[in-house]
Structures are given as structure tokens and as C-alpha cells.
Scaffold this motif. Structure first.
Motif, PDB file in Angstrom:
ATOM      1  N   UNK A   1       0.858  -1.174   0.000  1.00  0.00           N
ATOM      2  CA  UNK A   1       0.000   0.000   0.000  1.00  0.00           C
ATOM      3  C   UNK A   1       0.895   1.225   0.000  1.00  0.00           C
ATOM      4  N   UNK A   2       0.523   2.244  -0.775  1.00  0.00           N
ATOM      5  CA  UNK A   2       1.288   3.493  -0.794  1.00  0.00           C
ATOM      6  C   UNK A   2       0.352   4.661  -0.563  1.00  0.00           C
ATOM      7  N   UNK A   3       0.935   5.795  -0.145  1.00  0.00           N
ATOM      8  CA  UNK A   3       0.139   6.998   0.062  1.00  0.00           C
ATOM      9  C   UNK A   3       0.514   8.120  -0.895  1.00  0.00           C
ATOM     10  N   UNK A   4       1.564   7.941  -1.683  1.00  0.00           N
ATOM     11  CA  UNK A   4       1.950   8.934  -2.691  1.00  0.00           C
ATOM     12  C   UNK A   4       2.293   8.224  -3.991  1.00  0.00           C
ATOM     13  N   UNK A   5       2.182   8.969  -5.084  1.00  0.00           N
ATOM     14  CA  UNK A   5       2.560   8.388  -6.372  1.00  0.00           C
ATOM     15  C   UNK A   5       4.066   8.237  -6.487  1.00  0.00           C
ATOM     16  N   UNK A   6       4.834   9.046  -5.744  1.00  0.00           N
ATOM     17  CA  UNK A   6       6.274   8.842  -5.721  1.00  0.00           C
ATOM     18  C   UNK A   6       6.608   7.498  -5.084  1.00  0.00           C
ATOM     19  N   UNK A   7       5.936   7.159  -3.989  1.00  0.00           N
ATOM     20  CA  UNK A   7       6.142   5.839  -3.389  1.00  0.00           C
ATOM     21  C   UNK A   7       5.832   4.747  -4.407  1.00  0.00           C
ATOM     22  N   UNK A   8       4.725   4.900  -5.117  1.00  0.00           N
ATOM     23  CA  UNK A   8       4.357   3.894  -6.117  1.00  0.00           C
ATOM     24  C   UNK A   8       5.455   3.745  -7.165  1.00  0.00           C
ATOM     25  N   UNK A   9       5.970   4.865  -7.655  1.00  0.00           N
ATOM     26  CA  UNK A   9       6.990   4.808  -8.703  1.00  0.00           C
ATOM     27  C   UNK A   9       8.303   4.218  -8.189  1.00  0.00           C
ATOM     28  N   UNK A  10       8.728   4.658  -7.004  1.00  0.00           N
ATOM     29  CA  UNK A  10       9.996   4.173  -6.469  1.00  0.00           C
ATOM     30  C   UNK A  10       9.943   2.685  -6.167  1.00  0.00           C
ATOM     31  N   UNK A  11       8.833   2.225  -5.625  1.00  0.00           N
ATOM     32  CA  UNK A  11       8.724   0.796  -5.330  1.00  0.00           C
ATOM     33  C   UNK A  11       8.540  -0.012  -6.614  1.00  0.00           C
ATOM     34  N   UNK A  12       7.826   0.533  -7.596  1.00  0.00           N
ATOM     35  CA  UNK A  12       7.689  -0.164  -8.875  1.00  0.00           C
ATOM     36  C   UNK A  12       9.044  -0.330  -9.545  1.00  0.00           C
ATOM     37  N   UNK A  13       9.854   0.707  -9.493  1.00  0.00           N
ATOM     38  CA  UNK A  13      11.189   0.624 -10.087  1.00  0.00           C
ATOM     39  C   UNK A  13      12.065  -0.386  -9.365  1.00  0.00           C
ATOM     40  N   UNK A  14      11.736  -0.662  -8.105  1.00  0.00           N
ATOM     41  CA  UNK A  14      12.495  -1.653  -7.332  1.00  0.00           C
ATOM     42  C   UNK A  14      11.920  -3.063  -7.475  1.00  0.00           C
ATOM     43  N   UNK A  15      10.914  -3.244  -8.344  1.00  0.00           N
ATOM     44  CA  UNK A  15      10.402  -4.571  -8.625  1.00  0.00           C
ATOM     45  C   UNK A  15       9.106  -4.947  -7.934  1.00  0.00           C
TER      46      UNK A  15
ATOM     47  N   UNK B   1      -0.432   9.228 -14.326  1.00  0.00           N
ATOM     48  CA  UNK B   1       0.708   8.648 -13.619  1.00  0.00           C
ATOM     49  C   UNK B   1       0.414   7.219 -13.194  1.00  0.00           C
ATOM     50  N   UNK B   2      -0.813   6.960 -12.766  1.00  0.00           N
ATOM     51  CA  UNK B   2      -1.215   5.606 -12.387  1.00  0.00           C
ATOM     52  C   UNK B   2      -1.163   4.685 -13.602  1.00  0.00           C
ATOM     53  N   UNK B   3      -1.719   5.153 -14.708  1.00  0.00           N
ATOM     54  CA  UNK B   3      -1.749   4.327 -15.922  1.00  0.00           C
ATOM     55  C   UNK B   3      -0.349   4.080 -16.474  1.00  0.00           C
ATOM     56  N   UNK B   4       0.547   5.037 -16.313  1.00  0.00           N
ATOM     57  CA  UNK B   4       1.928   4.842 -16.758  1.00  0.00           C
ATOM     58  C   UNK B   4       2.587   3.706 -15.992  1.00  0.00           C
ATOM     59  N   UNK B   5       2.313   3.604 -14.704  1.00  0.00           N
ATOM     60  CA  UNK B   5       2.851   2.499 -13.925  1.00  0.00           C
ATOM     61  C   UNK B   5       2.215   1.178 -14.355  1.00  0.00           C
ATOM     62  N   UNK B   6       0.909   1.200 -14.586  1.00  0.00           N
ATOM     63  CA  UNK B   6       0.228  -0.019 -15.034  1.00  0.00           C
ATOM     64  C   UNK B   6       0.774  -0.499 -16.371  1.00  0.00           C
ATOM     65  N   UNK B   7       1.160   0.423 -17.225  1.00  0.00           N
ATOM     66  CA  UNK B   7       1.697   0.058 -18.537  1.00  0.00           C
ATOM     67  C   UNK B   7       3.023  -0.676 -18.445  1.00  0.00           C
ATOM     68  N   UNK B   8       3.701  -0.553 -17.301  1.00  0.00           N
ATOM     69  CA  UNK B   8       4.970  -1.268 -17.108  1.00  0.00           C
ATOM     70  C   UNK B   8       4.753  -2.664 -16.544  1.00  0.00           C
ATOM     71  N   UNK B   9       3.495  -3.041 -16.307  1.00  0.00           N
ATOM     72  CA  UNK B   9       3.200  -4.367 -15.782  1.00  0.00           C
ATOM     73  C   UNK B   9       2.834  -4.393 -14.315  1.00  0.00           C
ATOM     74  N   UNK B  10       2.721  -3.228 -13.704  1.00  0.00           N
ATOM     75  CA  UNK B  10       2.345  -3.154 -12.294  1.00  0.00           C
ATOM     76  C   UNK B  10       0.825  -3.223 -12.170  1.00  0.00           C
ATOM     77  N   UNK B  11       0.343  -4.071 -11.275  1.00  0.00           N
ATOM     78  CA  UNK B  11      -1.084  -4.100 -10.968  1.00  0.00           C
ATOM     79  C   UNK B  11      -1.379  -2.932 -10.035  1.00  0.00           C
ATOM     80  N   UNK B  12      -2.142  -1.957 -10.526  1.00  0.00           N
ATOM     81  CA  UNK B  12      -2.437  -0.755  -9.766  1.00  0.00           C
ATOM     82  C   UNK B  12      -3.896  -0.764  -9.312  1.00  0.00           C
TER      83      UNK B  12
END
Length: 384
Positions: free
Chosen positions: A71-85, A102-113
Motif C-alpha cells: 500500500x502506498x500513500x503517494x505516487x512517488x512511493x508507487x513509482x519508487x517501489x515499482x522501479x524496485x520490482x 501517472x497511475x496508468x503509466x505504472x500499469x503500462x509497465x506491468x504493475x497491478x495498480x
């Protein structure tokens, strides 16, 4: 618990660490993680830790066993953790259309958002924006205790929002956060609040299912209710964040003991206020934050409870006041300290009122074992 260290440093002890510094007690942190695991195991529910306190993928990976759902509370947390796998992320702050790209950009990398919302108008906007896109689902935030946001379990809008999202193929379920559990005190009161949270959320899920709407996710959580829940029927997953570190606010309501708090600030005695019998340390509000979360509790811990260099609590010593880089340490009752017991240069550790606020002041954690040996340095980030 065997911990795989992500970032090691040359062997050193806390006596060699520049102060002020953010310290993680390795044994306490591991014990706090085990406590949550052991408590939830009999219920057979999923667990989705909140990383807003930690803000360090390496700490989560090493102490929770890998790239777990988070669970994250910021989109920066989402991005940093996504980049870490980390590839299964719930963004647990109400979404607005402007943040959806920003959410959809993370989903496009394969992250379930997963995103959350509690407004019918926003649901219309989100349903339109996500139509035909994959990787993003939306949960309805339910208000079970009047804390902050969400809609009541019995609100008409619950069904309206769910139908709007379901027609767009993006409805995922319901979630809630029992923020008022932080005002409870003692195991029985917290357990009762956990049942209030559980029953309210399950009632919302049952209303949706009775209306023919699938509700696969039923997610509840706060550190107090996660650790003291006595029943979790109907819940699919539990969330909690500060449980890994704990803090004095949690200790004040009976969630933990002060000697279970894994996070502290290492400081040095740099002088005295001799006329008042107080110590001056190099940890002010820039190191501790201005959080006074215990001021309304039965025991006021000032700006932090003071321990010796090994982490043992020293009577009733607290930080009584702070400037930007200076903290004044005194007895809670105002009686003078025996200053001769604390020579200039001695190291102290201070337990925080609010782990999230104190950690936010620092860029890294120093991990130390019970002997004071530094076993790792972990970077952490801040921002949005």
C-alpha cells in the motif's frame, strides 16, 4: 530472522555514526514483523503492508521477504517501489482525474495498480478514462468510523459508484481505514474498534453482492486493528504500516511497549542548561519533527523519550523543547537532571512520538544489532 542486507557499509558501531542519525534496531524490527505475521496467520487473510512510514524498498524487501503486495500513500512511493520490482500496488489516497495518467503509466509497465475513490462524479470520470485500458482497478473507500474520508456502508452512492465502475470493467471491491482506532486505549477497546471496522466493511461488500455486483477485494486496516482484531470473517486482506517501527503514540494506546519501538534518533549531548538542569543535544525539530502526538495521551512524551546509547529507556527523560538543531532534555516532571551523569559527547537515542514524521526528516536508516554494531545503511526517500 536472517536478513539479507541490501546496502552494506564498512564495519562500524553507533559510536562512529555522525549525529543526528536515524537508527533501526534490527532485532526489534524483526520481532515487530513476526508479531504481525503470527497474529494474522490463523485468519488466512492476505496482508498488504503500507510503506508510507518506511519509504525504502530495501527495508521492505529484506524484512518482509521480497517484493510483496504493498500500500502506498503517494505516487512517488508507487513509482519508487515499482522501479524496485514491486508490482502489486494499492494507492490508498482518493484519486482525482489529474493523477490518473501517472497511475496508468505504472500499469503500462506491468504493475497491478489499484486506486480508491468515494465520489460518484469521480467514478464517472475514472470509468470513462479507464474504459478499454487494463492494469488499473478501483476500490470504493468506505467510512466505518467517521475518521476522514469514504462513504458510509449503507449509503445509496455505494451502489451507484460500484455500478458505474463495474460497467467500465474496473470495479475491484471495497476498502477502509479505521483511523479512529488511534484514539482507543487498551486491547479490548482496540479489538472492539477492529470489529466495528470489519463489520461495516463486510456489510458494504454484502450489499454490493446482493445487488449482483462482484466484490473480490474487501480490504481493512490500521496498525492497532490489524494487531488486535479477534475476527476477520469476510475480509480478504489487512493493511498496516507503522507496525514495523512502532512509536510512542502506539505505545500510549497499548499497541506496543516503548521497548518494542524499533526506530530512534541517535543524538549527542553538546551542552547543558545548567540553571535548569537540562541537557542540550544535537537533535532538534529537524531531526525529530514537531509532532506532539502524545500530548493528549495519559503520558506526555514531549518530543521523544530518551534512551541510552544502547537503546534502554532512561527513567522519565524526554525532549522537553526543540529548536531547529537543538533539543533540550529534561525530566518529565521538570526536576533537574544530574548533569554529571551525561558528559558532553555522550550518545543518546530518542524514541519518536510519530515514526512517520520523524523518519521523514532523514535520508537514510542505520541498521544496528543489539551490540551497537552497524550492519547496514538503507536509503529512504521523501516527497510526492
Amino acid at each position: 530472522m536472517a536478513v539479507e542486507i541490501a546496502m552494506t557499509a564498512a564495519p562500524q558501531t553507533l559510536l562512529q555514526v555522525a549525529t543526528p542519525a536515524l537508527i533501526l534496531d534490527e532485532a526489534r524490527l524483526a520481532a515487530n514483523v513476526r508479531r504481525m505475521d503470527d497474529h494474522l496467520a490463523p485468519f488466512g487473510v492476505g496482508f498488504r503492508p503500507h510503506v508510507k512510514s518506511v519509504k525504502s524498498p530495501a527495508v521492505i524487501r529484506d524484512f518482509l521477504g521480497g517484493a510483496v503486495p504493498i500500500t502506498v500513500s503517494t505516487l512517488l512511493e508507487a513509482r519508487m517501489f515499482a522501479e524496485a520490482g514491486f508490482n502489486d500496488i494499492l494507492y490508498a489516497v482518493g484519486i482525482v482525474p489529474a493523477k490518473l495518467d501517472a497511475v496508468c503509466a505504472l500499469a503500462a509497465t506491468g504493475v497491478r495498480m489499484q486506486i480508491i475513490l468515494d465520489d460518484a462524479g469521480v467514478a464517472d470520470d475514472i470509468a470513462h478514462a479507464l474504459a478499454g485500458r487494463s492494469g488499473v482497478t478501483a476500490l470504493i473507500e468506505v467510512d466505518c468510523d467517521g475518521h476522514r474520508s469514504g462513504i458510509a456502508p449503507d449509503a445509496d452512492d455505494l451502489l451507484v459508484i460500484a455500478r458505474t465502475l463495474a460497467e467500465a470493467g474496473v470495479f475491484g471491491g471495497v476498502m477502509t481505514h479505521a483511523g479512529e482506532s488511534y484514539a482507543c486505549e487498551g486491547a479490548d477497546a482496540i479489538a472492539a474498534h477492529a470489529e466495528l471496522e470489519r463489520s461495516g466493511l463486510v456489510r458494504a461488500a454484502e450489499r454490493l453482492r446482493a445487488a449482483g455486483l462482484a466484490c473480490p477485494v474487501v480490504s481493512m486496516g490500521s496498525t492497532p486493528t490489524a494487531l488486535f482484531a479477534r475476527a476477520l470473517e469476510g475480509i480478504t486482506e489487512v493493511r498496516a504500516g507503522v507496525y514495523m517501527f512502532q512509536d510512542l503514540v502506539m505505545a500510549g494506546i497499548g499497541v506496543c511497549r516503548p521497548d518494542q519501538i524499533a526506530l530512534s534518533v541517535l543524538a549527542t549531548v553538546i551542552g547543558y542548561q545548567k540553571t535548569q538542569g537540562r541537557l542540550v543535544i544535537d537533535a532538534g525539530w529537524m531531526a525529530m519533527s514537531r509532532d506532539r502526538g502524545t500530548a493528549s495521551q495519559r503520558v506526555d512524551q514531549g518530543y521523544g523519550l530518551v534512551c541510552d546509547g544502547a537503546g534502554a529507556i532512561i527513567g522519565d527523560l524526554v525532549i522537553t523543547s526543540v529548536n531547529q538543531e537543538h533539543g533540550l532534555v529534561g525530566n518529565r516532571d521538570g526536576t533537574p537532571i544530574d548533569l554529571s551523569a551525561y558528559p558532553i559527547g555522550i550518545r543518546l537515542r530518542v524514541l519518536p512520538n510519530h515514526a512517520c514524521a520523524t523518519a521523514a526528516q532523514h535520508t537514510a536508516y542505520v541498521l544496528a544489532d543489539s551490540s551497537g554494531k552497524v550492519t547496514a545503511h538503507y536509503p529512504r526517500f521523501s516527497g510526492w
